[in-house]
Motif scaffolding. Structure first.
Motif, PDB file in Angstrom:
ATOM      1  N   ARG A   1      -6.366   4.206  13.947  1.00 18.83           N
ATOM      2  CA  ARG A   1      -4.921   4.079  13.311  1.00 18.83           C
ATOM      3  C   ARG A   1      -4.055   3.211  14.190  1.00 18.83           C
ATOM      4  NH1 ARG A   1      -5.404  10.760  12.378  1.00 18.83           N
ATOM      5  NH2 ARG A   1      -6.396  10.393  10.289  1.00 18.83           N
ATOM      6  N   GLU A   2      -4.333   3.203  15.438  1.00 17.22           N
ATOM      7  CA  GLU A   2      -3.523   2.168  16.142  1.00 17.22           C
ATOM      8  C   GLU A   2      -3.557   0.631  15.619  1.00 17.22           C
ATOM      9  OE1 GLU A   2      -4.385   2.114  20.339  1.00 17.22           O
ATOM     10  OE2 GLU A   2      -3.956   4.290  20.317  1.00 17.22           O
ATOM     11  N   TYR A   3      -4.653   0.283  15.156  1.00 22.88           N
ATOM     12  CA  TYR A   3      -4.777  -0.917  14.570  1.00 22.88           C
ATOM     13  C   TYR A   3      -4.508  -0.773  12.888  1.00 22.88           C
ATOM     14  CZ  TYR A   3      -6.382  -2.823  18.828  1.00 22.88           C
ATOM     15  OH  TYR A   3      -6.501  -3.195  20.105  1.00 22.88           O
ATOM     16  N   GLN A   4      -3.902   0.256  12.387  1.00 20.45           N
ATOM     17  CA  GLN A   4      -3.602   0.394  11.213  1.00 20.45           C
ATOM     18  C   GLN A   4      -4.766   0.291  10.121  1.00 20.45           C
ATOM     19  OE1 GLN A   4      -0.313  -2.372  10.328  1.00 20.45           O
ATOM     20  NE2 GLN A   4       1.071  -1.236  11.656  1.00 20.45           N
ATOM     21  N   VAL A   5      -5.855   0.897  10.520  1.00 23.58           N
ATOM     22  CA  VAL A   5      -7.075   0.957   9.653  1.00 23.58           C
ATOM     23  C   VAL A   5      -7.218   2.494   9.256  1.00 23.58           C
ATOM     24  CG1 VAL A   5      -9.676   0.941   9.749  1.00 23.58           C
ATOM     25  CG2 VAL A   5      -8.094  -0.855  10.680  1.00 23.58           C
ATOM     26  N   GLU A   6      -7.475   2.842   7.981  1.00 26.91           N
ATOM     27  CA  GLU A   6      -7.547   4.013   7.587  1.00 26.91           C
ATOM     28  C   GLU A   6      -8.834   4.864   8.163  1.00 26.91           C
ATOM     29  OE1 GLU A   6      -8.378   6.890   3.681  1.00 26.91           O
ATOM     30  OE2 GLU A   6      -7.987   4.850   3.455  1.00 26.91           O
TER      31      GLU A   6
ATOM     32  N   ALA B   1      -7.401  -2.724   2.046  1.00 25.75           N
ATOM     33  CA  ALA B   1      -7.148  -2.192   3.197  1.00 25.75           C
ATOM     34  C   ALA B   1      -8.733  -1.803   3.789  1.00 25.75           C
ATOM     35  CB  ALA B   1      -6.225  -1.059   3.322  1.00 25.75           C
TER      36      ALA B   1
END
Length: 89
Positions: free
Chosen positions: A31-36, A9
């Motif tokens: 976070r909206e793009y699911q990136v830590e 990830a």
């Protein structure tokens, strides 16, 4: 983002005062793009964050004033670890 394992990830390291709108917006967007997203108060904690993210695709964003401390040593560390940086003026 670059470097790291293809299946790992990605990670976004945001350097700056966590009370500033820029930092909050970058963390929210990641976070909206699911990136830590990891928020770091200064470049020194960003070095630690990039070390913890070793082996992952990592992008560091922050102001040039913050990232260029100590004669740009952070950029040398980032380059040695295949970390990409985005500096804002």
């Amino acid at each position: 983002m670059t470097g790291g394992s293809p299946g790992a990830a990605p990670c976004l390291v945001v350097v700056g005062d966590p009370c500033r709108e820029f930092v909050r917006a970058m963390v929210r967007l990641a976070r909206e793009y699911q990136v830590e997203a990891v928020s770091c108060d200064d470049v020194y904690s960003a070095v630690a964050a990039t070390a913890r993210a070793a082996g992952r695709r990592t992008l560091v964003v922050g102001s040039i004033d913050e990232l260029a401390r100590e004669e740009g040593r952070f950029f040398q560390i980032a380059e040695a670890n295949s970390v990409r940086c985005c500096c804002l003026l």
